[in-house]
Write an enzyme that holds these catalytic residues in place. Structure first.
Site, PDB file in Angstrom:
ATOM      1  N   ASN A 214     -53.872 -68.985 -95.647  1.00 46.47           N
ATOM      2  CA  ASN A 214     -53.050 -68.227 -94.695  1.00 46.47           C
ATOM      3  C   ASN A 214     -53.910 -67.829 -93.501  1.00 46.47           C
ATOM      4  O   ASN A 214     -55.083 -68.181 -93.427  1.00 46.47           O
ATOM      5  CB  ASN A 214     -52.428 -67.006 -95.381  1.00 46.47           C
ATOM      6  CG  ASN A 214     -53.495 -66.098 -95.935  1.00 46.47           C
ATOM      7  OD1 ASN A 214     -54.293 -65.537 -95.201  1.00 46.47           O
ATOM      8  ND2 ASN A 214     -53.550 -65.978 -97.266  1.00 46.47           N
ATOM      9  N   ASP A 283     -50.486 -66.042-103.258  1.00 56.27           N
ATOM     10  CA  ASP A 283     -49.633 -65.665-104.390  1.00 56.27           C
ATOM     11  C   ASP A 283     -49.456 -66.841-105.358  1.00 56.27           C
ATOM     12  O   ASP A 283     -49.185 -66.651-106.525  1.00 56.27           O
ATOM     13  CB  ASP A 283     -48.262 -65.207-103.894  1.00 56.27           C
ATOM     14  CG  ASP A 283     -48.376 -63.900-103.116  1.00 56.27           C
ATOM     15  OD1 ASP A 283     -49.079 -62.999-103.598  1.00 56.27           O
ATOM     16  OD2 ASP A 283     -47.793 -63.795-102.025  1.00 56.27           O
ATOM     17  N   LYS A 293     -58.782 -87.470-103.428  1.00 52.32           N
ATOM     18  CA  LYS A 293     -57.892 -87.243-102.291  1.00 52.32           C
ATOM     19  C   LYS A 293     -56.532 -87.905-102.538  1.00 52.32           C
ATOM     20  O   LYS A 293     -56.474 -89.085-102.913  1.00 52.32           O
ATOM     21  CB  LYS A 293     -58.549 -87.818-101.034  1.00 52.32           C
ATOM     22  CG  LYS A 293     -57.796 -87.513 -99.775  1.00 52.32           C
ATOM     23  CD  LYS A 293     -58.490 -88.144 -98.573  1.00 52.32           C
ATOM     24  CE  LYS A 293     -57.552 -88.072 -97.378  1.00 52.32           C
ATOM     25  NZ  LYS A 293     -57.967 -88.935 -96.294  1.00 52.32           N
ATOM     26  N   ASP A 310     -52.474 -61.136-109.994  1.00 51.34           N
ATOM     27  CA  ASP A 310     -52.373 -60.085-108.977  1.00 51.34           C
ATOM     28  C   ASP A 310     -53.566 -59.136-109.155  1.00 51.34           C
ATOM     29  O   ASP A 310     -53.600 -58.323-110.087  1.00 51.34           O
ATOM     30  CB  ASP A 310     -51.039 -59.323-109.116  1.00 51.34           C
ATOM     31  CG  ASP A 310     -50.790 -58.434-107.923  1.00 51.34           C
ATOM     32  OD1 ASP A 310     -51.740 -57.750-107.491  1.00 51.34           O
ATOM     33  OD2 ASP A 310     -49.659 -58.426-107.411  1.00 51.34           O
ATOM     34  N   ILE A 311     -54.527 -59.270-108.279  1.00 50.85           N
ATOM     35  CA  ILE A 311     -55.788 -58.516-108.406  1.00 50.85           C
ATOM     36  C   ILE A 311     -55.526 -57.012-108.291  1.00 50.85           C
ATOM     37  O   ILE A 311     -56.018 -56.205-109.075  1.00 50.85           O
ATOM     38  CB  ILE A 311     -56.781 -58.956-107.298  1.00 50.85           C
ATOM     39  CG1 ILE A 311     -57.007 -60.472-107.366  1.00 50.85           C
ATOM     40  CG2 ILE A 311     -58.106 -58.201-107.411  1.00 50.85           C
ATOM     41  CD1 ILE A 311     -57.688 -61.062-106.153  1.00 50.85           C
ATOM     42  N   PHE A 327     -52.498 -53.165 -99.544  1.00 48.66           N
ATOM     43  CA  PHE A 327     -51.928 -53.466 -98.234  1.00 48.66           C
ATOM     44  C   PHE A 327     -50.598 -54.171 -98.467  1.00 48.66           C
ATOM     45  O   PHE A 327     -50.381 -54.774 -99.529  1.00 48.66           O
ATOM     46  CB  PHE A 327     -52.861 -54.389 -97.439  1.00 48.66           C
ATOM     47  CG  PHE A 327     -53.794 -53.644 -96.526  1.00 48.66           C
ATOM     48  CD1 PHE A 327     -54.841 -52.904 -97.044  1.00 48.66           C
ATOM     49  CD2 PHE A 327     -53.630 -53.682 -95.149  1.00 48.66           C
ATOM     50  CE1 PHE A 327     -55.702 -52.209 -96.211  1.00 48.66           C
ATOM     51  CE2 PHE A 327     -54.481 -52.992 -94.296  1.00 48.66           C
ATOM     52  CZ  PHE A 327     -55.519 -52.263 -94.825  1.00 48.66           C
ATOM     53  N   LYS A 341     -43.856 -52.024-103.475  1.00 50.14           N
ATOM     54  CA  LYS A 341     -45.183 -52.422-103.987  1.00 50.14           C
ATOM     55  C   LYS A 341     -45.953 -51.200-104.486  1.00 50.14           C
ATOM     56  O   LYS A 341     -46.664 -51.267-105.487  1.00 50.14           O
ATOM     57  CB  LYS A 341     -45.987 -53.138-102.891  1.00 50.14           C
ATOM     58  CG  LYS A 341     -45.554 -54.587-102.719  1.00 50.14           C
ATOM     59  CD  LYS A 341     -46.221 -55.294-101.552  1.00 50.14           C
ATOM     60  CE  LYS A 341     -45.524 -56.632-101.334  1.00 50.14           C
ATOM     61  NZ  LYS A 341     -45.825 -57.291-100.092  1.00 50.14           N
ATOM     62  N   LYS A 345     -46.674 -51.702-108.396  1.00 52.67           N
ATOM     63  CA  LYS A 345     -48.068 -51.986-108.758  1.00 52.67           C
ATOM     64  C   LYS A 345     -48.826 -50.711-109.149  1.00 52.67           C
ATOM     65  O   LYS A 345     -50.020 -50.745-109.385  1.00 52.67           O
ATOM     66  CB  LYS A 345     -48.777 -52.690-107.593  1.00 52.67           C
ATOM     67  CG  LYS A 345     -48.140 -54.029-107.183  1.00 52.67           C
ATOM     68  CD  LYS A 345     -49.047 -54.850-106.285  1.00 52.67           C
ATOM     69  CE  LYS A 345     -48.340 -56.091-105.748  1.00 52.67           C
ATOM     70  NZ  LYS A 345     -49.257 -57.068-105.170  1.00 52.67           N
TER      71      LYS A 345
HETATM   72  O1  PMT Z   1     -57.645 -60.444 -91.933  1.00 52.44           O
HETATM   73  P1  PMT Z   1     -56.959 -60.120 -90.628  1.00 52.44           P
HETATM   74  O2  PMT Z   1     -56.761 -61.338 -89.772  1.00 52.44           O
HETATM   75  O3  PMT Z   1     -57.631 -58.991 -89.886  1.00 52.44           O
HETATM   76  O4  PMT Z   1     -55.479 -59.617 -90.988  1.00 52.44           O
HETATM   77  C1  PMT Z   1     -55.303 -58.427 -91.689  1.00 52.44           C
HETATM   78  C2  PMT Z   1     -54.188 -58.533 -92.735  1.00 52.44           C
HETATM   79  C3  PMT Z   1     -52.853 -58.676 -92.016  1.00 52.44           C
HETATM   80  C4  PMT Z   1     -54.427 -59.727 -93.647  1.00 52.44           C
HETATM   81  C5  PMT Z   1     -54.257 -57.206 -93.577  1.00 52.44           C
HETATM   82  O5  PMT Z   1     -54.016 -56.101 -92.756  1.00 52.44           O
HETATM   83  C6  PMT Z   1     -53.242 -57.231 -94.707  1.00 52.44           C
HETATM   84  O6  PMT Z   1     -52.068 -56.915 -94.563  1.00 52.44           O
HETATM   85  N1  PMT Z   1     -53.710 -57.639 -95.929  1.00 52.44           N
HETATM   86  C7  PMT Z   1     -52.852 -57.843 -97.100  1.00 52.44           C
HETATM   87  C8  PMT Z   1     -52.097 -59.127 -96.950  1.00 52.44           C
HETATM   88  C9  PMT Z   1     -51.249 -59.466 -98.158  1.00 52.44           C
HETATM   89  O7  PMT Z   1     -51.567 -60.338 -98.877  1.00 52.44           O
HETATM   90  O8  PMT Z   1     -50.214 -58.681 -98.306  1.00 52.44           O
HETATM   91  P2  PMT Z   1     -49.133 -58.854 -99.536  1.00 52.44           P
HETATM   92  O9  PMT Z   1     -48.035 -57.937 -99.142  1.00 52.44           O
HETATM   93  O10 PMT Z   1     -48.817 -60.299 -99.751  1.00 52.44           O
HETATM   94  O11 PMT Z   1     -49.928 -58.333-100.792  1.00 52.44           O
HETATM   95  C10 PMT Z   1     -49.849 -56.997-101.253  1.00 52.44           C
HETATM   96  C11 PMT Z   1     -51.154 -56.527-101.792  1.00 52.44           C
HETATM   97  O12 PMT Z   1     -51.457 -57.212-103.002  1.00 52.44           O
HETATM   98  C12 PMT Z   1     -52.356 -56.732-100.882  1.00 52.44           C
HETATM   99  O13 PMT Z   1     -53.183 -55.584-100.967  1.00 52.44           O
HETATM  100  C13 PMT Z   1     -53.069 -57.940-101.482  1.00 52.44           C
HETATM  101  O14 PMT Z   1     -54.492 -57.881-101.245  1.00 52.44           O
HETATM  102  C14 PMT Z   1     -52.751 -57.774-102.938  1.00 52.44           C
HETATM  103  N2  PMT Z   1     -52.699 -59.029-103.704  1.00 52.44           N
HETATM  104  C15 PMT Z   1     -51.761 -59.980-103.438  1.00 52.44           C
HETATM  105  C16 PMT Z   1     -51.695 -61.123-104.213  1.00 52.44           C
HETATM  106  C17 PMT Z   1     -52.603 -61.291-105.262  1.00 52.44           C
HETATM  107  N3  PMT Z   1     -52.599 -62.372-106.019  1.00 52.44           N
HETATM  108  N4  PMT Z   1     -53.512 -60.346-105.513  1.00 52.44           N
HETATM  109  C18 PMT Z   1     -53.575 -59.221-104.760  1.00 52.44           C
HETATM  110  O15 PMT Z   1     -54.441 -58.363-104.991  1.00 52.44           O
END
Ligand code: PMT
Length: 403
Positions: A214, A283, A293, A310-311, A327, A341, A345
């Site tokens: 991403n 995800d 390849k 999901d960490i 976030f 969330k 979570k």
């Molecule tokens: O890196 P930059 O270019 O500065 O951009 C910043 C950002 C937009 C990436 C940052 O501000 C941000 O929003 N990060 C979280 C992005 C994200 O994956 O959001 P989500 O809504 O999909 O996930 C929710 C939360 O679960 C996040 O804290 C993520 O780290 C966590 N997660 C998600 C999936 C997973 N398998 N494990 C996780 O821990």
């Protein structure tokens, strides 16, 4: 603004890196600092008082003095004693080998060394010189002597130098110097605490040459890591692939995939008082990464994906979970998804940002809506460094209530 009304005296000595000082002056003034500059005769070989004057405007609080151009007796409004007392902080940038030798040995042979002797303000030096000069035993002895006296030594960096040689001796980047100056005044609210922070994207292999990923650059997570360090924390930064380099003094764990990030977080999390998940973790990942390849035999192809761990949820579910901050990156219904969330979570806090064209991902600035069980706060759009500082202040306040 931490630097608002802070009085910073910049001493500019003889090094090619002096050409970067106007940018430093401009950015410190933007952050509200009052600046006065003392140029040594060596510094004036590389940059003129007029250049510095032009870049900083004609505010009365600024003054440029060269020890050669203006003898101390003719300094316009400030003598060396007044300058010495005026300063909240003296930063010598760039600091040449010669300048540091004069400081180490207590010379009062020019205006800059004289006022350093006459001042009880904290002193920082930002060395910049040829790598051989930096390595020279005399320079190293002088640095040690300054260090023992409590002088702050910021840098130097390593890399290709203006003279074409490679090694230690490059001046820190202007942004790093500004961070050091901010850190000097930053309240150390996280001292004796450990913050584990995830940042950046992840790469989920499809085959040896392709991956799913991403647009996360890591800028937000790295800004949080640097700011937490400035606020006194021990910082563990676990980062997916990013073009950013990790600041010195941070424990840095580079990883590729969501699985590696999960593994590293679980290994490090026992140390954490606070966990902040700023990474944009995939995800889904391909069920099977191909060994070779993939060839384009058909017009369409199907890729079977499976969920990654999901960490964030895993950390929040630990029996002795740290204060856990997630976030949420959303293109619509920000509050609704963020609150979902937060509850689902079992987080202590969530920072939600709108993402999409020119928003969030890979931008210099960002805005956040922060939610926790008993409240919420909007942090308006600002540079990610400032935003990180405000977010961390908020996290600290809620962490204190929680513990
Ligand atoms: O890196 P930059 O270019 O500065 O951009 C910043 C950002 C937009 C990436 C940052 O501000 C941000 O929003 N990060 C979280 C992005 C994200 O994956 O959001 P989500 O809504 O999909 O996930 C929710 C939360 O679960 C996040 O804290 C993520 O780290 C966590 N997660 C998600 C999936 C997973 N398998 N494990 C996780 O821990």
């Amino acid at each position: 603004m931490i630097l608002k009304n802070k009085r910073i005296l910049l001493g500019v000595s003889g090094s090619i890196a002096a050409y970067k000082v106007p940018e430093l002056v401009r950015r410190l003034r933007e952050q509200g600092a009052e600046i006065r500059i003392v140029l040594t005769s060596g510094g004036a070989q590389f940059i003129t008082p007029l250049t510095l004057q032009a870049v900083s405007g004609s505010q009365v609080e600024q003054q440029w003095i060269t020890d050669t151009v203006q003898p101390i007796s003719q300094e316009s409004s400030f003598g060396h004693i007044e300058l010495a007392r005026w300063a909240d902080l003296i930063v010598i940038v760039p600091a040449s080998a010669n300048c540091m030798a004069r400081l180490a040995h207590g010379f009062a042979s020019d205006l800059l060394s004289t006022l350093c002797l006459a001042s009880d303000a904290p002193l920082a030096v930002v060395p910049a010189m040829n790598q051989q000069m930096w390595k020279a035993p005399a320079t190293q002895d002088n640095i040690q002597c300054l260090d023992k006296r409590g002088t702050l030594i910021w840098g130097p960096d390593s890399g290709v130098q203006a003279c074409g040689e490679t090694g230690a001796g490059r001046m820190l980047e202007i942004s790093e110097i500004i961070e050091k100056i901010n850190a000097f005044w930053q309240e150390k609210i996280f001292s004796k605490m450990c913050l584990v922070i995830t940042a950046g994207t992840t790469h989920e292999a499809i085959d040896p040459v392709r991956f799913l990923s991403n647009r996360s650059s890591g800028k937000m997570g790295y800004a949080i890591a640097r700011s937490a360090q400035m606020m006194g924390a021990k910082v563990i930064l676990i980062s997916g692939p990013s073009a950013l380099s990790c600041p010195t003094g941070i424990d840095y764990y580079p990883v590729e995939s969501a699985a590696q990030m999960y593994q590293t977080v679980i290994e490090q999390i026992t140390q954490a008082d606070i966990f902040i998940a700023a990474a944009a973790v995939a995800d889904y990942r391909p069920v099977q990464a191909q060994v070779h390849k993939i060839k384009k035999h058909n017009d369409t192809m199907h890729l079977e994906l499976e969920r990654t761990q999901d960490i964030l949820a895993a950390v929040a579910a630990l029996p002795e979970a740290p204060f856990t901050v997630g976030f949420a990156a959303e293109t619509q219904d920000l509050e609704h998804y963020a609150l979902d969330k937060l509850q689902r979570k079992k987080l202590n806090m969530i920072a939600a940002n709108p993402v999409g064209k020119n928003l969030g991902f890979d931008q210099e600035d960002n805005c956040l809506s922060v939610y926790w069980k008993a409240g919420k706060k909007q942090l308006p759009r600002m540079h990610k460094t400032q935003l990180a500082q405000q977010l961390l202040q908020l996290i600290y306040t809620e962490y204190q209530k929680h513990s």
